[in-house]
Design a protein around this motif. Sequence first.
Motif, PDB file in Angstrom:
ATOM      1  N   GLU A 161      -2.738  -5.389  -1.560  1.00 13.16           N
ATOM      2  CA  GLU A 161      -2.725  -4.358  -2.600  1.00 13.16           C
ATOM      3  C   GLU A 161      -3.659  -3.203  -2.262  1.00 13.16           C
ATOM      4  OE1 GLU A 161      -3.559  -6.431  -6.215  1.00 13.16           O
ATOM      5  OE2 GLU A 161      -1.727  -7.638  -6.089  1.00 13.16           O
ATOM      6  N   ALA A 162      -4.815  -3.510  -1.676  1.00 17.78           N
ATOM      7  CA  ALA A 162      -5.775  -2.457  -1.342  1.00 17.78           C
ATOM      8  C   ALA A 162      -5.338  -1.660  -0.118  1.00 17.78           C
ATOM      9  CB  ALA A 162      -7.154  -3.067  -1.105  1.00 17.78           C
ATOM     10  N   ILE A 163      -4.930  -2.352   0.923  1.00 18.29           N
ATOM     11  CA  ILE A 163      -4.560  -1.656   2.161  1.00 18.29           C
ATOM     12  C   ILE A 163      -3.311  -0.811   1.964  1.00 18.29           C
ATOM     13  CG2 ILE A 163      -3.754  -2.058   4.539  1.00 18.29           C
ATOM     14  CD1 ILE A 163      -5.768  -4.438   4.586  1.00 18.29           C
ATOM     15  N   ALA A 164      -2.414  -1.254   1.092  1.00 17.52           N
ATOM     16  CA  ALA A 164      -1.225  -0.460   0.788  1.00 17.52           C
ATOM     17  C   ALA A 164      -1.566   0.845   0.072  1.00 17.52           C
ATOM     18  CB  ALA A 164      -0.245  -1.276  -0.052  1.00 17.52           C
ATOM     19  N   GLU A 165      -2.787   0.948  -0.447  1.00 20.77           N
ATOM     20  CA  GLU A 165      -3.239   2.205  -1.060  1.00 20.77           C
ATOM     21  C   GLU A 165      -3.557   3.262  -0.018  1.00 20.77           C
ATOM     22  OE1 GLU A 165      -3.782   3.462  -4.180  1.00 20.77           O
ATOM     23  OE2 GLU A 165      -2.734   1.743  -5.050  1.00 20.77           O
ATOM     24  N   VAL A 166      -3.900   2.829   1.203  1.00 22.87           N
ATOM     25  CA  VAL A 166      -4.366   3.793   2.203  1.00 22.87           C
ATOM     26  C   VAL A 166      -3.438   3.910   3.413  1.00 22.87           C
ATOM     27  CG1 VAL A 166      -6.765   3.444   1.521  1.00 22.87           C
ATOM     28  CG2 VAL A 166      -5.819   2.083   3.413  1.00 22.87           C
ATOM     29  N   ARG A 167      -2.457   3.030   3.531  1.00 24.12           N
ATOM     30  CA  ARG A 167      -1.509   3.098   4.627  1.00 24.12           C
ATOM     31  C   ARG A 167      -0.097   2.785   4.119  1.00 24.12           C
ATOM     32  NH1 ARG A 167      -5.049   5.386   6.583  1.00 24.12           N
ATOM     33  NH2 ARG A 167      -5.879   5.310   8.715  1.00 24.12           N
ATOM     34  N   PRO A 168       0.925   3.357   4.751  1.00 24.34           N
ATOM     35  CA  PRO A 168       2.317   3.157   4.292  1.00 24.34           C
ATOM     36  C   PRO A 168       2.878   1.815   4.742  1.00 24.34           C
ATOM     37  CG  PRO A 168       2.307   4.567   6.225  1.00 24.34           C
ATOM     38  CD  PRO A 168       0.855   4.313   5.888  1.00 24.34           C
ATOM     39  N   ILE A 169       2.328   0.748   4.209  1.00 28.07           N
ATOM     40  CA  ILE A 169       2.726  -0.595   4.630  1.00 28.07           C
ATOM     41  C   ILE A 169       4.156  -0.894   4.182  1.00 28.07           C
ATOM     42  CG2 ILE A 169       2.227  -3.054   4.444  1.00 28.07           C
ATOM     43  CD1 ILE A 169       0.157  -1.424   6.057  1.00 28.07           C
ATOM     44  N   GLU A 170       4.963  -1.341   5.118  1.00 27.65           N
ATOM     45  CA  GLU A 170       6.340  -1.728   4.839  1.00 27.65           C
ATOM     46  C   GLU A 170       6.570  -3.207   5.137  1.00 27.65           C
ATOM     47  OE1 GLU A 170       8.706   0.819   7.235  1.00 27.65           O
ATOM     48  OE2 GLU A 170       8.204   2.656   6.119  1.00 27.65           O
ATOM     49  N   THR A 171       6.038  -3.667   6.275  1.00 25.83           N
ATOM     50  CA  THR A 171       6.244  -5.039   6.721  1.00 25.83           C
ATOM     51  C   THR A 171       4.948  -5.827   6.621  1.00 25.83           C
ATOM     52  OG1 THR A 171       7.961  -4.345   8.274  1.00 25.83           O
ATOM     53  CG2 THR A 171       6.950  -6.509   8.645  1.00 25.83           C
ATOM     54  N   VAL A 172       5.027  -7.034   6.072  1.00 23.82           N
ATOM     55  CA  VAL A 172       3.870  -7.919   5.962  1.00 23.82           C
ATOM     56  C   VAL A 172       4.226  -9.245   6.614  1.00 23.82           C
ATOM     57  CG1 VAL A 172       2.251  -9.072   4.416  1.00 23.82           C
ATOM     58  CG2 VAL A 172       3.201  -6.831   3.788  1.00 23.82           C
ATOM     59  N   VAL A 173       3.412  -9.668   7.573  1.00 20.06           N
ATOM     60  CA  VAL A 173       3.587 -10.968   8.217  1.00 20.06           C
ATOM     61  C   VAL A 173       2.419 -11.848   7.784  1.00 20.06           C
ATOM     62  CG1 VAL A 173       3.804 -12.243  10.374  1.00 20.06           C
ATOM     63  CG2 VAL A 173       4.711  -9.903  10.202  1.00 20.06           C
ATOM     64  N   VAL A 174       2.715 -12.930   7.093  1.00 19.10           N
ATOM     65  CA  VAL A 174       1.677 -13.793   6.548  1.00 19.10           C
ATOM     66  C   VAL A 174       1.745 -15.164   7.198  1.00 19.10           C
ATOM     67  CG1 VAL A 174       3.147 -14.456   4.603  1.00 19.10           C
ATOM     68  CG2 VAL A 174       0.660 -14.714   4.421  1.00 19.10           C
ATOM     69  N   SER A 175       0.575 -15.703   7.515  1.00 22.65           N
ATOM     70  CA  SER A 175       0.497 -17.005   8.176  1.00 22.65           C
ATOM     71  C   SER A 175      -0.476 -17.902   7.422  1.00 22.65           C
ATOM     72  CB  SER A 175       0.026 -16.833   9.626  1.00 22.65           C
ATOM     73  OG  SER A 175      -0.083 -18.071  10.282  1.00 22.65           O
TER      74      SER A 175
END
Length: 337
Positions: A161-175
């Motif tokens: 939620e925070a990083i999406a405020e400062v960069r145009p995040i489209e893809t998230v890879v979670v492990s």
Amino acid sequence: MSKTDELTDRRTAQTTMVSSREVEQHLEMADLVPAVEAAFAAYENGTAQMPPKSYIDLPRYNGDFRSMPAYLETDEWEASGIKWVNVHPDNPERFDLPTVMGTFVYSDPESGYPLAVMDATTLTMKRTGAAAAVATDHLAVSDASSLGIVGAGVQSYAQLEAIAEVRPIETVVVSDLDDDRLERFVETYGSEFDVRIGTVSEAASCDVLSTVTPVESPIVSPDDLGDATHVNAMGADAEGKQELQTEIVRDAFLVIDDFDQTTHSGEINVPWDTGAIDETNIDAELGEIVAGASLNCDPGSQVTVFDSTGLAIQDVAAARVVYHALDGEGLRFELTS
């Protein structure tokens, strides 16, 4: 008028009690990220006071308590308070309680009056994400669109939620090793982002990587990372913890939040203690960069690492956001003349 102005020309007051739910409702990342950035700048500019974090170790319970007081002043406002927080890793299994819980006392600097007592569990979670966002904003490539997250616990939510405020995040890879955690994460964000479950290596190859695990044996190697991945190393918060192989922090452009805390209990504590790295490997503190110091690094040309241990100034900045958001809804304490 005073920068505090909360208690100006008032004689009596009632302290506001703020629940975790109210903190969640009123601590928006859009407000929190710039507030935390301002706190880092104040710390660097010498207009903040932050005594060392003190610990009470409780080995018989596999936990500890930490006290974190701070005061900070920016060009527009000042704030002060103290957080009393615990870290008990066995809580979820033994007591169905969070690993980290806390209480924050937000005080008026001018009079010392406790303006609010608020649950700091959500406060801590969100301000930690906000710190990663501040670092990401200064250290990641400007068009970063993929975010890898290793560890799908509650902090993973704040990171996204925070990083999406400062960069145009489209893809998230979670492990994560826990399938239930992965399923909850995908259900929460699958409609907003292209969320994929992957290996640690697949997560680490993204434009931005946040590691949020409690491991003591490194799980990310240099070969896992992209040529210019920015890494937020968030999980290490005690001696002996380490998520990244030593070669990563040794060779990357390394930014820390605080020298004393990171060398004691941050991501670099193990290689620091063994002598594998020293002061020459630390390129900057985040406050220096926020305050305008030259990066001596071109994001996109090499791996960058932010070692975050969590600072009391972040909590104060977050508490102020909550307090004034409550004030805007008329929920602020009642004052009488």
